[in-house]
Design an enzyme around this catalytic site. Structure first.
Site, PDB file in Angstrom:
ATOM      1  N   CYS A 118       0.815  -1.204   0.000  1.00 53.20           N
ATOM      2  CA  CYS A 118       0.000   0.000   0.000  1.00 53.20           C
ATOM      3  C   CYS A 118       0.850   1.256   0.000  1.00 53.20           C
ATOM      4  O   CYS A 118       2.028   1.220   0.322  1.00 53.20           O
ATOM      5  CB  CYS A 118      -0.905   0.013   1.235  1.00 53.20           C
ATOM      6  SG  CYS A 118      -1.892  -1.469   1.352  1.00 53.20           S
ATOM      7  N   GLY A 142       0.227  -0.039  -5.184  1.00 52.96           N
ATOM      8  CA  GLY A 142      -1.072  -0.698  -5.093  1.00 52.96           C
ATOM      9  C   GLY A 142      -1.957  -0.147  -6.185  1.00 52.96           C
ATOM     10  O   GLY A 142      -2.167   1.057  -6.253  1.00 52.96           O
ATOM     11  N   ASN A 181      -0.241   0.856   5.823  1.00 56.12           N
ATOM     12  CA  ASN A 181       0.673   0.112   4.952  1.00 56.12           C
ATOM     13  C   ASN A 181       1.399  -0.879   5.854  1.00 56.12           C
ATOM     14  O   ASN A 181       2.048  -0.466   6.810  1.00 56.12           O
ATOM     15  CB  ASN A 181       1.665   1.084   4.291  1.00 56.12           C
ATOM     16  CG  ASN A 181       2.737   0.392   3.467  1.00 56.12           C
ATOM     17  OD1 ASN A 181       3.803   0.943   3.258  1.00 56.12           O
ATOM     18  ND2 ASN A 181       2.480  -0.807   2.984  1.00 56.12           N
ATOM     19  N   GLY A 182       1.278  -2.143   5.536  1.00 55.51           N
ATOM     20  CA  GLY A 182       1.912  -3.166   6.361  1.00 55.51           C
ATOM     21  C   GLY A 182       0.953  -4.311   6.562  1.00 55.51           C
ATOM     22  O   GLY A 182       0.004  -4.471   5.794  1.00 55.51           O
ATOM     23  N   TYR A 201      12.877  -4.002  -4.981  1.00 57.19           N
ATOM     24  CA  TYR A 201      11.821  -3.971  -5.994  1.00 57.19           C
ATOM     25  C   TYR A 201      10.749  -2.919  -5.748  1.00 57.19           C
ATOM     26  O   TYR A 201      10.305  -2.261  -6.671  1.00 57.19           O
ATOM     27  CB  TYR A 201      11.135  -5.333  -6.066  1.00 57.19           C
ATOM     28  CG  TYR A 201       9.863  -5.331  -6.902  1.00 57.19           C
ATOM     29  CD1 TYR A 201       9.933  -5.370  -8.285  1.00 57.19           C
ATOM     30  CD2 TYR A 201       8.612  -5.265  -6.295  1.00 57.19           C
ATOM     31  CE1 TYR A 201       8.778  -5.344  -9.063  1.00 57.19           C
ATOM     32  CE2 TYR A 201       7.455  -5.237  -7.065  1.00 57.19           C
ATOM     33  CZ  TYR A 201       7.545  -5.278  -8.446  1.00 57.19           C
ATOM     34  OH  TYR A 201       6.402  -5.255  -9.205  1.00 57.19           O
TER      35      TYR A 201
HETATM   36  P1  AMP Z   1       7.548 -14.169 -10.974  1.00 60.26           P
HETATM   37  O1  AMP Z   1       7.158 -14.062 -12.388  1.00 60.26           O
HETATM   38  O2  AMP Z   1       6.443 -14.742 -10.111  1.00 60.26           O
HETATM   39  O3  AMP Z   1       8.857 -14.860 -10.736  1.00 60.26           O
HETATM   40  O4  AMP Z   1       7.702 -12.684 -10.433  1.00 60.26           O
HETATM   41  C1  AMP Z   1       8.902 -12.041 -10.561  1.00 60.26           C
HETATM   42  C2  AMP Z   1       8.689 -10.675 -11.107  1.00 60.26           C
HETATM   43  O5  AMP Z   1       7.684  -9.983 -10.379  1.00 60.26           O
HETATM   44  C3  AMP Z   1       9.980  -9.893 -10.987  1.00 60.26           C
HETATM   45  O6  AMP Z   1      10.323  -9.478 -12.288  1.00 60.26           O
HETATM   46  C4  AMP Z   1       9.653  -8.728 -10.092  1.00 60.26           C
HETATM   47  O7  AMP Z   1       9.976  -7.538 -10.765  1.00 60.26           O
HETATM   48  C5  AMP Z   1       8.184  -8.792  -9.807  1.00 60.26           C
HETATM   49  N1  AMP Z   1       7.877  -8.880  -8.363  1.00 60.26           N
HETATM   50  C6  AMP Z   1       8.591  -9.432  -7.390  1.00 60.26           C
HETATM   51  N2  AMP Z   1       7.958  -9.331  -6.199  1.00 60.26           N
HETATM   52  C7  AMP Z   1       6.803  -8.681  -6.423  1.00 60.26           C
HETATM   53  C8  AMP Z   1       5.710  -8.254  -5.610  1.00 60.26           C
HETATM   54  N3  AMP Z   1       5.679  -8.510  -4.319  1.00 60.26           N
HETATM   55  N4  AMP Z   1       4.701  -7.600  -6.196  1.00 60.26           N
HETATM   56  C9  AMP Z   1       4.707  -7.350  -7.491  1.00 60.26           C
HETATM   57  N5  AMP Z   1       5.692  -7.740  -8.319  1.00 60.26           N
HETATM   58  C10 AMP Z   1       6.741  -8.394  -7.809  1.00 60.26           C
END
Ligand code: AMP
Length: 492
Positions: free
Chosen positions: A25, A51, A126-127, A266
């Site tokens: 969030c 979000g 947020n949390g 990220y």
């Molecule tokens: P995946 O395809 O499930 O391996 O997701 C990895 C990709 O999602 C990476 O390229 C990250 O940039 C992005 N990512 C990693 N963690 C999150 C998160 N918590 N929420 C949204 N995107 C994420």
């Protein structure tokens, strides 16, 4: 802010409750400006990456509160004059959130508002609280009636039933009972309150626009309205903003700070500063560490856009291998990961990225991304690179393997879906189909943050997703076991 339905035993038979995780969030509050709502909408727009599925704004005009909450983006929900015109007042705050789709989750969009005996009270979080289900059961047995499935609502009931007199005292009393990660912004009549949990897991920043104090999640939300950064709130600090003045309280015992390292990896925007560090520079330094730790001969370094870009720049500079944009992203598609179903997530990856064949064909490439979660993105991207004629594909990840779920406010799937929880690095390399795969080490990640390394002293960050070292008790987890899967299964 967790919208999970209570686990263990269903507290309600409400058919609209669901068990999906929907955290991540962004917060923005400002007091003492003309058209506070417009400032809040702009701030939230800058925080949209935190979000994308719901947003809300509450304002106070000196006599009354006004509120509007929507599913979807800030831009579409808060652009119409009839909406903005209703949100009167010089004080306002709002929230962006991740949520599952569908009409029924609107009641879970924040800020949540309650009329207490001491006046109106709007809260945005947020949390994620880690004992919310336990507290909720106790509150329900005492007769409290919950309107949503959000953990944040627990705080409202604790404040409402607190024996203390002033709002600040009641809030402190309430927060002493909760565990977990929380950065909160609260609007209560002419007062705004900001709080960070004692570990300071999530960010909360104090800013100012021509004497009007601001509380927000990231500095990029200050930049958008030309506001200035004042400081980050300290872990465990509570500030009361009234009449343009900011009063600081430190009511909680603070052991030491464990700021979420994944915000740097990220989550935060690269043009934000968090706790005195530029997110962009931190990512570049992670890329440089990665290049030092896992060098491989190749022709080009290619980022997975956008999340891998700063780390790839750092990697290329350190390895002296040319940086090229070998993948072009379509900016009109939302973040893949945030789409709610596996089916859409797969579709999203195809919609989102395209190979820039001229930079790939016949080349040995190093792909740099920030993280691998399920592995879905990596599989698609690697296939795309092979189809575009890459001779060798080496993957370098600017974080350690994500082996554990986050219970403190970042949406991660249950462990059974985390690729790194199921395979070692060789198995992961095989799964995603690369010639080699390497992750930055946890010590390398700490070095990139300017710390000596994780082993050398008390960890400075919450890195539970990489280490399984959860700094805050996970009271709601079944039998003390850290397993989201079983938790979700029980609540389904
Ligand atoms: P995946 O395809 O499930 O391996 O997701 C990895 C990709 O999602 C990476 O390229 C990250 O940039 C992005 N990512 C990693 N963690 C999150 C998160 N918590 N929420 C949204 N995107 C994420």
């Amino acid at each position: 802010m967790d919208g999970r339905a209570p686990a263990r035993q269903a507290l309600t038979s409400n058919p609209f409750d669901d068990d999906k995780l929907r955290e991540e969030c962004g917060l923005f509050g400002i007091v003492g400006v003309e058209e506070a709502a417009a400032h809040v909408a702009l701030g939230l727009h800058a925080l949209q990456h935190r979000g994308q599925e719901g947003a809300g704004i509450v304002t106070y005009d000196g006599a009354r509160f006004h509120g509007h909450r929507v599913l979807g983006h800030v831009g579409s929900g808060f652009s119409r004059p009839e909406v903005m015109g209703q949100l009167k007042g010089r004080n306002g705050m709002g929230h962006v959130r991740y949520a599952t789709t569908g009409e029924t989750v609107l009641r879970n969009v924040q800020p949540i508002f309650a009329e207490l005996d001491i006046g109106g009270f709007a809260i945005a979080h947020n949390g994620n609280l880690t004992n919310a289900q336990l507290l909720r059961r106790e509150l329900v047995s005492r007769g409290c009636i919950f309107q949503s499935t959000m953990d944040t609502e627990v705080i409202i009931h604790l404040v409402a039933t607190s024996p203390f007199r002033t709002l600040t005292e009641r809030l402190i009393d309430a927060l002493k009972q909760v565990q977990g990660a929380y950065s909160l912004v609260i609007l209560a009549n002419d007062m705004m309150i900001g709080v960070r949990d004692p570990y300071g897991v999530r960010p909360l920043i104090l800013g100012e626009l021509k004497g009007a104090p601001i509380l927000t999640s990231e500095t990029c939300a200050l930049d958008i309205i030309g506001a200035t950064y004042v400081r980050d709130l300290d872990p465990g600090e509570l500030v009361v903003v009234r009449d343009g003045k900011v009063e600081s309280h430190r009511p909680f015992r603070v052991t030491h700070s464990r700021f979420c390292i994944f915000e740097y990896v990220y989550f935060a925007r690269p043009d934000s500063d968090l706790e005195g560090r530029s997110v962009y520079e931190a990512r570049k330094r992670i890329g440089a560490e990665l290049a030092r730790e896992s060098h491989v001969d190749a022709d080009v370094v290619i980022p997975v856009p956008d999340s891998g870009v700063p780390a790839a720049i750092g990697y290329a500079a350190e390895s002296k291998i040319p940086f090229e944009l070998g993948i072009i992203r379509n900016h009109y598609v939302g973040r893949t990961f945030i789409e709610p179903t596996d089916h859409i997530r797969h579709l999203g990856v195809k919609l989102k990225h395209n190979a820039n064949r001229a930079m790939i064909e016949g080349k040995r490439i190093i792909l740099v991304d920030d993280s691998i979660v399920r592995g879905t993105t990596s599989v698609k991207i690697v296939n795309m690179m092979r189809e575009a004629g890459a001779r060798e594909v080496h993957m370098r990840i600017a974080s350690p393997p994500t082996t554990h779920s986050c219970f403190y406010g970042v949406d991660t799937p249950e462990r059974s879906k985390l690729l790194a929880a199921q395979h070692d690095v060789a198995g992961m390399a095989e799964f995603i189909g690369v010639d080699s795969l390497a992750f930055v080490s946890i010590d390398g990640l700490y070095r990139a943050m300017g710390e000596p390394g994780r082993e050398n002293k008390m960890p400075q960050f919450c890195d539970a997703c990489f280490t399984g070292d959860y700094p805050i008790e996970l009271t709601d987890q079944l039998g003390g076991e850290v397993a989201q899967l079983s938790l979700l299964a029980e609540s389904a």
